[in-house]
Design a protein around this motif. Structure first.
Motif, PDB file in Angstrom:
ATOM      1  N   LEU A 214       0.816  -1.210   0.000  1.00 49.41           N
ATOM      2  CA  LEU A 214       0.000   0.000   0.000  1.00 49.41           C
ATOM      3  C   LEU A 214       0.849   1.259   0.000  1.00 49.41           C
ATOM      4  N   SER A 215       2.002   1.208   0.661  1.00 45.85           N
ATOM      5  CA  SER A 215       2.856   2.389   0.764  1.00 45.85           C
ATOM      6  C   SER A 215       3.301   2.875  -0.616  1.00 45.85           C
ATOM      7  N   VAL A 216       3.888   1.977  -1.402  1.00 50.79           N
ATOM      8  CA  VAL A 216       4.349   2.360  -2.741  1.00 50.79           C
ATOM      9  C   VAL A 216       3.165   2.641  -3.658  1.00 50.79           C
ATOM     10  N   VAL A 260       0.697  -4.844   3.475  1.00 50.27           N
ATOM     11  CA  VAL A 260       0.718  -5.816   2.384  1.00 50.27           C
ATOM     12  C   VAL A 260      -0.365  -6.851   2.645  1.00 50.27           C
ATOM     13  N   LEU A 261      -0.722  -7.586   1.602  1.00 50.30           N
ATOM     14  CA  LEU A 261      -1.758  -8.599   1.743  1.00 50.30           C
ATOM     15  C   LEU A 261      -1.193  -9.978   2.042  1.00 50.30           C
ATOM     16  N   ARG A 271      -0.665   4.210  11.540  1.00 49.50           N
ATOM     17  CA  ARG A 271      -1.354   5.434  11.140  1.00 49.50           C
ATOM     18  C   ARG A 271      -1.026   5.760   9.682  1.00 49.50           C
ATOM     19  N   GLY A 272       0.241   5.553   9.321  1.00 49.81           N
ATOM     20  CA  GLY A 272       0.669   5.902   7.979  1.00 49.81           C
ATOM     21  C   GLY A 272      -0.115   5.176   6.906  1.00 49.81           C
ATOM     22  N   MET A 273      -0.276   3.862   7.063  1.00 48.88           N
ATOM     23  CA  MET A 273      -0.985   3.104   6.041  1.00 48.88           C
ATOM     24  C   MET A 273      -2.485   3.376   6.063  1.00 48.88           C
ATOM     25  N   THR A 274      -3.036   3.643   7.236  1.00 54.87           N
ATOM     26  CA  THR A 274      -4.457   3.982   7.293  1.00 54.87           C
ATOM     27  C   THR A 274      -4.703   5.322   6.609  1.00 54.87           C
TER      28      THR A 274
END
Length: 393
Positions: A214-216, A260-261, A271-274
């Motif tokens: 998700l980050s990239v 990641v899944l 918090r960052g990924m949300t």
């Protein structure tokens, strides 16, 4: 249309009005007497005037410090594997306060930074200062290259309408090649079916690891949205595929987005990924959806207090502050009122006397230095100005 001077204070006419759901619900119905409505709130209403003055002073001191750090080649120094992403984040920090290439006190510095970023592009379209290793290497350009590429592409999309002449032609060519490179990363064969549409590193990390995260993917979606805003050809399929991956990253049991899944980090809260999930959905126009609101509720339940206040092993203070500031602005309403003020306080209390923001100890992004942390802090503090087109509602 160019803004040739800084816009005055927190009473910006460009501030977002919320809540977005307040619309002409009675359109088409028979007219009836109405009472005067209460004035609509803006993002500026989340802080009192004195706090806004403190925030603006903080941002201006941070930008003055950043300007003093620029190198002769136009870059804002960091480790080589962090370029041109860190330079691009610094440029965006200036843009977020109303500064523009070629105008005002920082105009020529911004032009030099843009030229440095464009000069980092490789023949295949990758925007990276360092050539990626042939195999994945933790911390090497084979990992950081995809971040460099997306963040640099995002910045170039944001400045494209503000540059002219040969510089504009160079930026246009760079964005066009970069879009193709992003799509190649997005569509290459992946080890897991549910990784489809996402993006991860330049080289596949390992045999049993996800090739999307998700980050990239969030950065790539912001780049594609910025390019579309600048009227580059970005087929809707590119965005749809990326957003489908983001939706699959939603964890309904924990009300947050997974990093990641499959593999390491899949269920770690952050918090960052949300925040990244909320912003990613907004790139496709999915504002205030049930998923976005549930994620916003999770952020409200995990307010900021200090630089060391992290949620989960994968959280990063400045990285998450950037995403949460933008996510709160996209959601508006009580989400903005609950998330943004404590975030502002947490940032203002750690700013150094020279205007910079200190690195976060014992976190892997500390290697990118104070130019990175200062740029991210500024971007976390300035969503209310709504001066970066990619984040405008």
């Amino acid at each position: 249309m160019r803004l040739k001077s800084l816009l005055p204070g927190f009473v910006l006419g460009l501030l977002l009005i919320y809540p977005a759901e307040v619309r002409a619900a009675d359109a088409g119905k028979t007219a009836r007497p109405t009472f005067p409505a209460a004035p609509a709130k803006t993002l500026a209403d989340a802080l009192p005037p004195e706090k806004w003055r403190q925030l603006e002073n903080s941002v201006d001191r941070a930008l003055a410090w950043l300007a003093s750090q620029q190198a002769a080649d136009g870059s804002f120094p960091t480790v080589a594997t962090g370029q041109p992403a860190v330079t691009s984040l610094c440029v965006m920090a200036f843009l977020s306060r109303g500064h523009q290439p070629g105008y005002g006190p920082y105009g020529q510095q911004l032009n030099r930074a843009i030229d440095f970023v464009v000069g980092c592009q490789m023949e295949d379209g990758l925007l990276s200062y360092v050539t990626p290793d042939p195999e994945f290497r933790q911390g090497g350009a084979s990992q950081t290259g995809s971040y460099n590429h997306a963040i640099a592409g995002l910045m170039l999309g944001e400045v494209y309408g503000h540059v002219t002449g040969q510089r504009a032609r160079n930026v246009k060519a760079a964005i066009t090649k970069a879009i193709s490179f992003t799509r190649a990363l997005q569509t290459r064969s992946k080890p897991y079916a549910d990784d489809a549409g996402g993006v991860r590193y330049i080289r596949v990390r390992g045999e049993n690891e996800s090739d999307s995260d998700l980050s990239v993917t969030a950065w790539q979606l912001m780049f594609l949205r910025s390019a579309r805003n600048a009227e580059f050809k970005v087929p809707q399929r590119y965005v749809d595929d990326g957003v489908a991956y983001v939706r699959r990253s939603w964890n309904p049991e924990q009300h947050m987005f997974n990093y990641v899944l499959n593999g390491n980090g899949s269920l770690s809260p952050s918090r960052g990924m949300t925040g990244a999930g909320i912003v990613s959905l907004s790139m496709a126009g999915e504002h205030n959806t049930p998923i976005a609101r549930a994620a916003g509720d999770w952020l409200v339940a995990h307010p900021y207090s200090s630089i060391g206040d992290l949620v989960g092993n994968f959280d990063r203070f400045y990285y998450s502050a950037y995403y949460c500031g933008q996510a709160a602005a996209q959601l508006g309403g009580h989400y903005w009122e609950k998330i943004f003020p404590p975030l502002v306080q947490a940032l203002l209390q750690v700013q150094e006397p020279n205007g910079s923001f200190p690195i976060e100890p014992k976190r892997d992004d500390a290697q990118f230095g104070s130019n990175y942390t200062t740029a991210m802090a500024v971007l976390a503090l300035t969503p209310a100005y709504q001066l970066l087109p990619v984040y405008q509602r």
